[in-house]
Design a protein around this motif. Sequence first.
Motif, PDB file in Angstrom:
ATOM      1  N   VAL A 228       0.655   5.294  -8.982  1.00 61.87           N
ATOM      2  CA  VAL A 228       1.304   4.959  -7.715  1.00 61.87           C
ATOM      3  C   VAL A 228       1.736   6.230  -6.995  1.00 61.87           C
ATOM      4  O   VAL A 228       1.527   6.385  -5.781  1.00 61.87           O
ATOM      5  CB  VAL A 228       2.504   4.019  -7.954  1.00 61.87           C
ATOM      6  CG1 VAL A 228       3.233   3.743  -6.647  1.00 61.87           C
ATOM      7  CG2 VAL A 228       2.045   2.704  -8.593  1.00 61.87           C
ATOM      8  N   GLU A 229       2.331   7.163  -7.729  1.00 59.17           N
ATOM      9  CA  GLU A 229       2.789   8.413  -7.123  1.00 59.17           C
ATOM     10  C   GLU A 229       1.622   9.219  -6.558  1.00 59.17           C
ATOM     11  O   GLU A 229       1.703   9.753  -5.445  1.00 59.17           O
ATOM     12  CB  GLU A 229       3.551   9.240  -8.158  1.00 59.17           C
ATOM     13  CG  GLU A 229       4.882   8.625  -8.568  1.00 59.17           C
ATOM     14  CD  GLU A 229       5.539   9.358  -9.718  1.00 59.17           C
ATOM     15  OE1 GLU A 229       4.869  10.245 -10.302  1.00 59.17           O
ATOM     16  OE2 GLU A 229       6.698   9.049 -10.047  1.00 59.17           O
ATOM     17  N   GLU A 230       0.525   9.309  -7.315  1.00 56.63           N
ATOM     18  CA  GLU A 230      -0.634  10.078  -6.853  1.00 56.63           C
ATOM     19  C   GLU A 230      -1.298   9.405  -5.653  1.00 56.63           C
ATOM     20  O   GLU A 230      -1.785  10.085  -4.734  1.00 56.63           O
ATOM     21  CB  GLU A 230      -1.648  10.253  -7.995  1.00 56.63           C
ATOM     22  CG  GLU A 230      -1.172  11.155  -9.122  1.00 56.63           C
ATOM     23  CD  GLU A 230      -0.937  12.580  -8.650  1.00 56.63           C
ATOM     24  OE1 GLU A 230      -1.689  13.059  -7.774  1.00 56.63           O
ATOM     25  OE2 GLU A 230       0.006  13.222  -9.138  1.00 56.63           O
ATOM     26  N   ALA A 231      -1.328   8.086  -5.655  1.00 57.69           N
ATOM     27  CA  ALA A 231      -1.870   7.363  -4.500  1.00 57.69           C
ATOM     28  C   ALA A 231      -1.025   7.625  -3.257  1.00 57.69           C
ATOM     29  O   ALA A 231      -1.556   7.910  -2.175  1.00 57.69           O
ATOM     30  CB  ALA A 231      -1.944   5.868  -4.809  1.00 57.69           C
ATOM     31  N   HIS A 232       0.291   7.556  -3.419  1.00 61.15           N
ATOM     32  CA  HIS A 232       1.187   7.781  -2.288  1.00 61.15           C
ATOM     33  C   HIS A 232       1.020   9.189  -1.714  1.00 61.15           C
ATOM     34  O   HIS A 232       1.118   9.387  -0.496  1.00 61.15           O
ATOM     35  CB  HIS A 232       2.631   7.545  -2.715  1.00 61.15           C
ATOM     36  CG  HIS A 232       2.976   6.096  -2.867  1.00 61.15           C
ATOM     37  ND1 HIS A 232       4.149   5.665  -3.446  1.00 61.15           N
ATOM     38  CD2 HIS A 232       2.304   4.978  -2.505  1.00 61.15           C
ATOM     39  CE1 HIS A 232       4.181   4.340  -3.438  1.00 61.15           C
ATOM     40  NE2 HIS A 232       3.070   3.903  -2.877  1.00 61.15           N
ATOM     41  N   LYS A 233       0.763  10.170  -2.564  1.00 60.52           N
ATOM     42  CA  LYS A 233       0.561  11.533  -2.082  1.00 60.52           C
ATOM     43  C   LYS A 233      -0.640  11.630  -1.141  1.00 60.52           C
ATOM     44  O   LYS A 233      -0.701  12.494  -0.275  1.00 60.52           O
ATOM     45  CB  LYS A 233       0.344  12.487  -3.255  1.00 60.52           C
ATOM     46  CG  LYS A 233       1.574  12.747  -4.099  1.00 60.52           C
ATOM     47  CD  LYS A 233       1.224  13.650  -5.280  1.00 60.52           C
ATOM     48  CE  LYS A 233       2.418  13.860  -6.206  1.00 60.52           C
ATOM     49  NZ  LYS A 233       2.046  14.684  -7.384  1.00 60.52           N
TER      50      LYS A 233
END
Length: 621
Positions: A228-233
Amino acid sequence: MMRSLPFSVRPFALLFLMMFSLALHAQAVRLDKVEPPNWWTGMQWSEVQLMLYGDQLSGCTARFTDERLEIRAIHSVPNTHYAFVDVFIPEGLPPDDYTLIVENNGNETRIDFPIYERERSGPRHQGFSQDDVVYLLTPDRFANGDQKNDDLPGLADFNPEEAGKRHGGDLQGIIDQLDFLADLGVTTLWLNPILENNGPNSYHGYAATDLYKIDARFGSNEDYRRLVEEAHKRGLKIIFDHVNNHIGINHAWMTDLPRPDWVNGSKADHLTDKHYLLSITDPYAAPNSEQLQKSFWFVDDMPDLNQRNPFLANYLIQNTLWWMEYTGLDGIREDTYPYPDQEFLADWVKAILTEYPNANIVGEIWALQPSYIAQFQKESHFRRDFETNLPSVMDFPLSEALRSYLRGEGRLRDVYDVLAQDFVYTAPDQLLTFIDNHDMTRAAYEAKGDTDRLKQALTILLTTRGIPQLLYATEIGMVGGESHIELRADYPGGFPGDRRSAFTEAGRTELENDIFRTTRQLLHLRKQYPALRQGRLVHYPMNWNNNVYKYLRLHESGDILVLINGDDAEKKVDLSELEPLLGNRLQLQDLLQDRQLNLSIDEGITLEKGGVRIFLLRNGR
């Protein structure tokens, strides 16, 4: 002075003492697990119902070593392996590892219950809307980024050579392809369920055996949060595929039910094949028809949960809130929406959107009648017994119209007819639109090699109203097959030993690159021009001698005209109907062919067989 027992009595006394000691030991309270495993400060859902797992829990007492955590109620159930404890978490409680003490029969046991501080930085719980394009993928079949988790002890079923077994796709594989997906032009990823499914042939994810644990063959809970964090980046969002209706037969509950009414029926005796969807609204429905469709099992391996049980209802709501808070998820797709208890679902949606008002939830209602689907969307024109609270529903009627056209059975008029019924919806722009998904034969399979029709269907999907969804590998024209297993084929290049990678231009065939370029161009046009996402839809009817669909997306930033030729020959498109909105002369920029046209509206435009045009109107209104 203690007197000694006679020698002849001592064996009996020793036996009595041993039995008494064993009885005391058997009655000792035991606490193995608490769900949810933690909570957070500052949540609106501040009274949490803990589900305790262990032994000798009936009639137990409970307290926290820190009295600021208030025990408001303790609920015993007939099964002594479970108890439920209502805990109030006050505003401003410092984050810490707090200790829960459970006591029974003079014995006590302890377990840690962490309270964390909420993560408030960065993009979280963003929701999804008509500004987005959803990319649906089956994680096991997309990409294998970590071969170490392919075949794990106690979680068998890995066999890439067998279609129905695990093939090794995982969360790391998805993370590895995030840049590819962002460049493609999608904005939101919907993963088929990734919770533990410890059962045979459960690669699809819809038979969960642990609702608080990511399946280890996909990775860990922390890996999911990292995704989720990498997608949001990268400006991508994540939708959680959630199931309130059922679990997997190998869930621990099924060998030790917390309460007899935890599921509808039993493993030995349950209803099947009661797909009585229309019973919810049917004015002539037989008594109990709706109840039957709420309580049957889809298959023997998927026990049907009874959400009318208040403890289970709380469990399911809290479990969803837990995943949202733990990961920062942006929204939810809810599986088999008409089948659980509807009043429970209304409460479930309300709890999630109260906690996360920017998030979104879309419900799967697999029916082809717009009036039936519309009753599930919030503020429905039809439901009067209660408010569903559900913002979005899946547009199966439009999907079927597009699929019928792809098969050569239907006409573009069918698409027009479906959209002309949008008056039944309270918010048609919030419908999730699609041609296919993980349960339906692929668009390219339906098109039977007619690439022009496939491109036309993709054009309509990505330029009409709603929130479009693409199935993984549609962008390369993957054909798949007739069955669920065949259509969920491996993405070429995502797995060890693949001879080519369709994630790269060099690894795609000429045909795959042709479809990829078209899909990517459409996705980027949608992103570039607000009219294709937010514009008011104006479309024009067709008679049986005319299979050309023309429609406008009108927006203050610039209007778009879309023309689709569904005839079997070249067609001169009459534009005279557009004059009341656009005037007599048109200045057009062809967005697909990058050329300008300047013409009188009565000249019309010639479209080749299978032709598609998307024009930006330069003269304005």
